[in-house]
Design an enzyme around this catalytic site. Structure first.
Site, PDB file in Angstrom:
ATOM      1  CE  LYS A   1      -1.240   1.680   5.624  1.00 32.67           C
ATOM      2  NZ  LYS A   1      -0.542   0.398   5.513  1.00 32.67           N
TER       3      LYS A   1
ATOM      4  CD  GLN B   1      -1.735  -2.879   4.318  1.00 33.79           C
ATOM      5  OE1 GLN B   1      -1.274  -1.768   4.048  1.00 33.79           O
ATOM      6  NE2 GLN B   1      -1.953  -3.268   5.553  1.00 33.79           N
TER       7      GLN B   1
ATOM      8  CG  ASP C   1       5.498  -0.116   4.797  1.00 33.54           C
ATOM      9  OD1 ASP C   1       4.914   0.489   5.707  1.00 33.54           O
ATOM     10  OD2 ASP C   1       4.925  -0.834   3.954  1.00 33.54           O
TER      11      ASP C   1
HETATM   12  N1  GUN Z   1       0.341  -4.553   7.523  1.00 31.59           N
HETATM   13  C1  GUN Z   1       0.231  -4.265   8.839  1.00 31.59           C
HETATM   14  N2  GUN Z   1       0.985  -3.189   9.151  1.00 31.59           N
HETATM   15  C2  GUN Z   1       1.577  -2.802   8.005  1.00 31.59           C
HETATM   16  C3  GUN Z   1       2.477  -1.749   7.689  1.00 31.59           C
HETATM   17  O1  GUN Z   1       2.897  -0.949   8.534  1.00 31.59           O
HETATM   18  N3  GUN Z   1       2.851  -1.660   6.388  1.00 31.59           N
HETATM   19  C4  GUN Z   1       2.421  -2.550   5.439  1.00 31.59           C
HETATM   20  N4  GUN Z   1       2.874  -2.395   4.200  1.00 31.59           N
HETATM   21  N5  GUN Z   1       1.604  -3.534   5.708  1.00 31.59           N
HETATM   22  C5  GUN Z   1       1.180  -3.654   6.979  1.00 31.59           C
END
Ligand code: GUN
Length: 311
Positions: A53, A97, A120
């Site tokens: 990311k 995350q 998100d």
């Molecule tokens: N863990 C698994 N998928 C995601 C996501 O889309 N966003 C975040 N913040 N954590 C995750």
């Protein structure tokens, strides 16, 4: 034989679009969007995701702020960091995350993010806005699925859509977005009876359960658009392979269009995170949004178009 929806190429086009937008904004306004990523602990899969990311954030010309906190970080410390990031006007998007260590209440943490920076789309305000048909920050994975469906099908109005899986991250927001696009939506889950019959009626099938190849080709309606969100690691022929929740090899003979695993939904998720960060920046700065993803279309050939939301 189905059209194979190339999520990798689609994501690359979307990133190019974002990159160009960021360059224009920088030139015109002297500012760039910033995304903060927070990782608590050392989960190897999460480390890979967060690294990816952050890398893609800088590749499109945005600023990346990385916070890698040790596993023993307290909830209070994390909330303090979020308060600081909320107040920092170089940061337009904040991503914590998941999963978080058990001693931290994930809901409390997510809801401590300024909803305008919640790239998100997990904050309860954004969940509520989406559910009530208002402009929200949209969760990245279902947003990517919607872009690909729109690109392939055009209007989704009146289609029978089945979402298999009811997670907060994918299944539920996916169903809301399909509903907002005028589909007739069914959500199936572990207690659903007669899953095969539901699948057989679906013009649009989105599967997000994390069970390798659980949907066989015989269940799929000929010509259906199939979006496979699952990423499962299995051993086959002495090798570790990634497979989806749909039996791709046979399903592609029946479906009208299908996303492969890998190379389908996966690459779109991070591209949509960047898209959301750009959108958050534009909203904060009072600039026109890149595209009104209230409901609009990103075409797979790198052209982003406004599509009027059908009333
Ligand atoms: N863990 C698994 N998928 C995601 C996501 O889309 N966003 C975040 N913040 N954590 C995750």
């Amino acid at each position: 034989m189905a059209t194979i929806i190339d999520g990798k190429a689609f994501a690359s086009n979307l990133r190019q679009f974002i990159h160009a937008q960021v360059a224009q904004i920088k030139e015109k306004h002297g500012k760039i969007p910033g995304l903060a990523t927070i990782l608590v602990g050392e989960d190897p899969a999460s480390q890979v995701y967060v690294r990816s990311k952050a890398k893609q954030t800088t590749e499109v010309g945005m600023a990346s702020f990385k916070y890698a906190l040790d596993a023993g970080t307290s909830e209070k410390e994390l909330l303090k960091l979020l308060a600081d990031l909320n107040a920092n006007d170089e940061i337009h998007g904040i991503l914590v995350q998941l999963p978080l260590p058990r001693h931290i209440n994930a809901e409390k943490v997510i809801n401590a993010i300024d909803p305008r920076k919640d790239v998100d789309g997990f904050h309860v305000s954004n969940v509520g806005l989406l559910g009530s048909g208002q402009k929200a920050m949209l969760p990245c994975t279902p947003l990517g699925c919607m872009m690909m469906l729109r690109d392939h099908l055009g209007s989704l109005r009146g289609k029978n859509a089945l979402v298999v899986g009811r997670s907060n991250i994918v299944g539920k927001p996916m169903a809301q977005m399909l509903l907002a696009d005028d589909c007739t939506v069914t959500i199936a889950h572990r207690y659903t009876e007669g899953l095969a019959d539901h699948v057989k009626r679906a013009d649009i099938l989105v599967v997000a359960v994390g069970r390798p190849e659980m949907i066989p080709a015989e269940w799929i309606k000929p010509g259906a658009a199939v979006i496979d969100v699952g990423i499962n690691r299995i051993e086959r022929g002495g090798q570790i392979r990634l497979v989806g929740d749909v039996d791709f090899a046979s399903a592609k003979e029946v479906a009208g269009a299908i996303t492969p695993v890998p190379g389908g939904v996966g690459p779109m998720t991070i591209a949509c995170l960047l898209f959301n960060t750009l959108t958050a920046f534009c909203r904060t700065m009072g600039l026109p949004e890149p595209v009104d993803m209230g409901f609009s279309l990103v075409e797979g050939v790198g052209i982003v178009q406004e599509l009027k939301r059908a009333s």
